[in-house]
Design a protein around this motif. Structure first.
Motif, PDB file in Angstrom:
ATOM      1  N   PRO A 145      48.097 -45.546  61.093  1.00 11.43           N
ATOM      2  CA  PRO A 145      48.034 -46.743  61.939  1.00 11.43           C
ATOM      3  C   PRO A 145      49.242 -47.664  61.812  1.00 11.43           C
ATOM      4  CG  PRO A 145      45.922 -46.349  60.887  1.00 11.43           C
ATOM      5  CD  PRO A 145      46.875 -45.383  60.273  1.00 11.43           C
ATOM      6  N   ASP A 146      49.860 -47.692  60.617  1.00 16.16           N
ATOM      7  CA  ASP A 146      51.001 -48.597  60.473  1.00 16.16           C
ATOM      8  C   ASP A 146      52.213 -48.133  61.277  1.00 16.16           C
ATOM      9  OD1 ASP A 146      51.812 -46.431  58.941  1.00 16.16           O
ATOM     10  OD2 ASP A 146      51.848 -47.515  57.037  1.00 16.16           O
ATOM     11  N   ALA A 147      52.159 -46.918  61.818  1.00 19.08           N
ATOM     12  CA  ALA A 147      53.252 -46.432  62.661  1.00 19.08           C
ATOM     13  C   ALA A 147      53.003 -46.692  64.145  1.00 19.08           C
ATOM     14  CB  ALA A 147      53.464 -44.932  62.431  1.00 19.08           C
ATOM     15  N   SER A 184      42.969 -57.238  61.979  1.00 17.23           N
ATOM     16  CA  SER A 184      43.934 -56.155  62.189  1.00 17.23           C
ATOM     17  C   SER A 184      43.586 -55.352  63.440  1.00 17.23           C
ATOM     18  CB  SER A 184      43.979 -55.239  60.968  1.00 17.23           C
ATOM     19  OG  SER A 184      42.714 -54.663  60.707  1.00 17.23           O
ATOM     20  N   ALA A 185      42.287 -55.212  63.758  1.00 16.55           N
ATOM     21  CA  ALA A 185      41.893 -54.501  64.972  1.00 16.55           C
ATOM     22  C   ALA A 185      42.369 -55.252  66.214  1.00 16.55           C
ATOM     23  CB  ALA A 185      40.374 -54.333  65.003  1.00 16.55           C
ATOM     24  N   ARG A 186      42.221 -56.574  66.194  1.00 16.86           N
ATOM     25  CA  ARG A 186      42.699 -57.368  67.331  1.00 16.86           C
ATOM     26  C   ARG A 186      44.218 -57.269  67.475  1.00 16.86           C
ATOM     27  NH1 ARG A 186      38.779 -62.661  66.459  1.00 16.86           N
ATOM     28  NH2 ARG A 186      37.097 -61.945  67.839  1.00 16.86           N
ATOM     29  N   GLU A 187      44.914 -57.311  66.350  1.00 15.79           N
ATOM     30  CA  GLU A 187      46.372 -57.195  66.383  1.00 15.79           C
ATOM     31  C   GLU A 187      46.790 -55.836  66.943  1.00 15.79           C
ATOM     32  OE1 GLU A 187      50.214 -57.458  63.323  1.00 15.79           O
ATOM     33  OE2 GLU A 187      48.162 -57.629  62.564  1.00 15.79           O
ATOM     34  N   LEU A 188      46.102 -54.781  66.494  1.00 11.06           N
ATOM     35  CA  LEU A 188      46.415 -53.435  66.980  1.00 11.06           C
ATOM     36  C   LEU A 188      46.137 -53.319  68.475  1.00 11.06           C
ATOM     37  CD1 LEU A 188      47.137 -50.464  66.567  1.00 11.06           C
ATOM     38  CD2 LEU A 188      44.784 -50.068  65.799  1.00 11.06           C
ATOM     39  N   ASN A 189      45.021 -53.867  68.919  1.00 12.64           N
ATOM     40  CA  ASN A 189      44.696 -53.822  70.346  1.00 12.64           C
ATOM     41  C   ASN A 189      45.760 -54.540  71.174  1.00 12.64           C
ATOM     42  OD1 ASN A 189      42.337 -52.356  69.998  1.00 12.64           O
ATOM     43  ND2 ASN A 189      41.035 -54.158  69.877  1.00 12.64           N
ATOM     44  N   GLU A 190      46.242 -55.664  70.680  1.00 16.47           N
ATOM     45  CA  GLU A 190      47.266 -56.412  71.408  1.00 16.47           C
ATOM     46  C   GLU A 190      48.561 -55.608  71.496  1.00 16.47           C
ATOM     47  OE1 GLU A 190      47.695 -60.133  69.429  1.00 16.47           O
ATOM     48  OE2 GLU A 190      45.737 -60.906  70.077  1.00 16.47           O
ATOM     49  N   ILE A 191      48.928 -54.952  70.394  1.00 15.25           N
ATOM     50  CA  ILE A 191      50.156 -54.146  70.376  1.00 15.25           C
ATOM     51  C   ILE A 191      50.067 -53.012  71.393  1.00 15.25           C
ATOM     52  CG2 ILE A 191      51.470 -52.485  68.979  1.00 15.25           C
ATOM     53  CD1 ILE A 191      50.839 -54.306  66.558  1.00 15.25           C
TER      54      ILE A 191
END
Length: 515
Positions: A145-147, A184-191
């Motif tokens: 996920p960090d990639a 972190s899920a919200r941040e990932l969704n935004e990305i």
């Protein structure tokens, strides 16, 4: 070509409402990042071959691998060949392989390499010309996920994420975990949504691709038999279990610090709960199914106090399958003082009229008694039994059990008279198994899910709202365990978890099933 034609080829002689014939993916290609990993070799590549073998991929289908390895396309083809020979579900056919291999390409590079992504973009355009993929491409992120952020930015920068016109599509496929908490899920969704619109994002939960999970909908809504008793008037409680008999040797890099609750409960088990507890949708369109699942998750709440209604454990050394096995802290790569849980159980309720007051017990663990995933709906006892106590002393509660894996099927447990001259009632089971009821073997979950991605069929893929709501449910449990500052309770390998899990149900007079 119209957008509908691009989504899936159809037979012009068949009624489009006839669902018995499978839809075939239209012109398209798939790019896999992380193509050298276990998931790609054991699941994705074999699933792609199996789809081709079943005639569900277009003749010009293209498969592109992206990795750091210094490979030529021929080397990549050899890797796919070995993966298919070792793990494919369907028989190997040379003609199918030869046609599929014509569409293989490989691009060497790292995720932060602009030139590599520019070469990938040129490769995709070349495939559009040579293979007729029509500008339709899905990007499978089988990577940590960090990639995700750097790959998504590269897809945007290079133009790979851009679809040119309404008749083309570009999609992204994301493997779990979808973050490690709500923030972190919200941040990932935004990305991801900065690059791809939500209807082009497919979050893979492979459990939702299993035939038995989808069969829950058929059992509930195609039959009149179950609906009248599928509620709090008749159901005592529900147990959802995902147990594995393997340990975590070699997986420290992923698992240590993540734990069983984040790894399984947040996604797999809460999704299974949604299927079991959802109301009947007005249709089986993706929007309607997702809407009903989201309603269930919004109505789901933790039952407290969490000290008594949750449990966590960590397996210690013991005997399993006649073999002596190490405990987690003795496994390669794990900190000897690791506080990561390998067993987790929580209690939730669904605050709707149908389910008010019915506890749902969700549990998962490693190094348990056997490998099994099941959903057990346990019914209340009959309000009156016109028998002497001795006649029914071996009678338990009725149960409806969906076996997700292995031995996929459904079991019903009920009471029946024991043959003989006396009246004695004992539990018996009625069993349905996929392997015996149907001549065709069930496809692997990844076959169904990859095909759905290529068809643009999103029904089995969680959306932002489902992912974020699942974290909202689980986060307080993780925070409570962290604040307690205690280690997970030990349990011996080969058992069914820590004593605290048994006590969690015993407080309400219930016991865990032993599958």
């Amino acid at each position: 070509m119209t957008a509908k034609q691009a989504a899936g080829w159809t037979n012009p002689l068949r009624d489009p409402r006839d669902k018995r014939l499978p839809r075939i993916a239209g012109p398209c290609g798939l790019v896999i990042f992380g193509v050298t990993g276990d998931l790609s070799r054991k699941k994705l590549m074999p699933a792609i071959y199996d789809l081709a073998n079943r005639g569900l991929l277009p003749p010009g289908f293209a498969l592109t691998g992206f990795a750091r390895r210094d490979w030529a396309t021929q080397d990549f083809g050899n890797v796919v060949y070995e993966a298919v020979k070792a793990h494919a579900r369907t028989p190997f056919r040379q003609a199918v392989w030869d046609r599929l291999a014509e569409g293989f390409r490989f691009v060497q590079g790292s995720f932060d390499d602009d030139d590599a992504f520019d070469r990938l973009e040129a490769t995709v355009r070349e495939l559009d010309r040579e293979r007729g993929t029509g500008g339709n491409h899905a990007f499978y992120l089988s990577i940590p996920p960090d990639a995700f952020p750097v790959v998504c930015k590269q897809l945007a920068r290079s133009g790979l994420a851009r679809q040119e016109g309404l008749e083309q599509w570009r999609r992204v496929v994301i493997e779990k975990p979808f973050g490690h908490d709500l923030a972190s899920a919200r941040e990932l969704n935004e990305i991801v949504n900065d690059v791809f619109p939500e209807d082009s994002v497919f979050r893979i939960d492979h459990y939702l691709g299993k035939e038995t999970v989808q069969n829950i909908l058929a059992l509930r809504f195609a039959n009149q038999l179950f609906e009248p008793i599928w509620n709090s008037h008749y159901v005592d409680h529900v147990q959802i279990t995902m147990a594995e008999d393997i340990g975590l040797g070699g997986r420290a890099g992923y698992y240590d610090g993540i734990g069983a609750a984040r790894d399984v409960i947040q996604n797999h088990l809460l999704q299974l709960l949604a299927f079991i507890a959802m109301e009947e949708p007005t249709s089986f369109s993706s929007d309607e199914l997702r809407a009903e699942k989201t309603k269930v998750l919004k109505a789901t709440r933790l039952v407290g106090p969490l000290d008594e209604t949750t449990a966590r454990g960590q397996y210690s050394g013991g005997w399993q399958g006649g073999e002596k096995v190490p405990g987690l802290t003795e496994e390669e790569g794990f900190d000897p003082e690791s506080g990561t849980e390998t067993y987790a159980a929580i209690t939730v309720e669904v605050d709707t009229r149908r389910w008010a007051g019915v506890p749902f017990y969700l549990r998962t663990g490693k190094r348990l008694g056997r490998r099994v995933t099941e959903i057990a709906v346990i019914f209340k006892r009959a309000p009156h039994l016109p028998f002497d106590a001795t006649m029914t002393e071996e009678l338990g509660q009725n149960a409806f059990v969906v076996r997700v894996q292995p031995d996929e099927g459904v079991t019903m447990r009920f009471g029946s008279k024991v043959p003989g001259s006396t009246m004695e009632v004992r539990d018996v089971t009625m069993d349905f198994g996929y392997g015996t009821a149907f001549t065709e073997a069930s496809p692997e979950a990844y076959e169904r899910l990859i095909l759905d991605v290529l068809l643009g069929e999103p029904s089995l893929f969680p959306v932002n709202e489902e992912v974020e709501r699942s974290w909202e449910i689980l986060d307080p449990v993780i925070e409570h365990w962290h604040a307690a500052g205690t280690r997970p309770d030990p349990y011996p390998a080969g058992s069914w978890g820590p004593e605290s899990a048994d006590l969690m149900l015993a407080r309400t007079g219930r016991t865990w099933r032993r599958p």
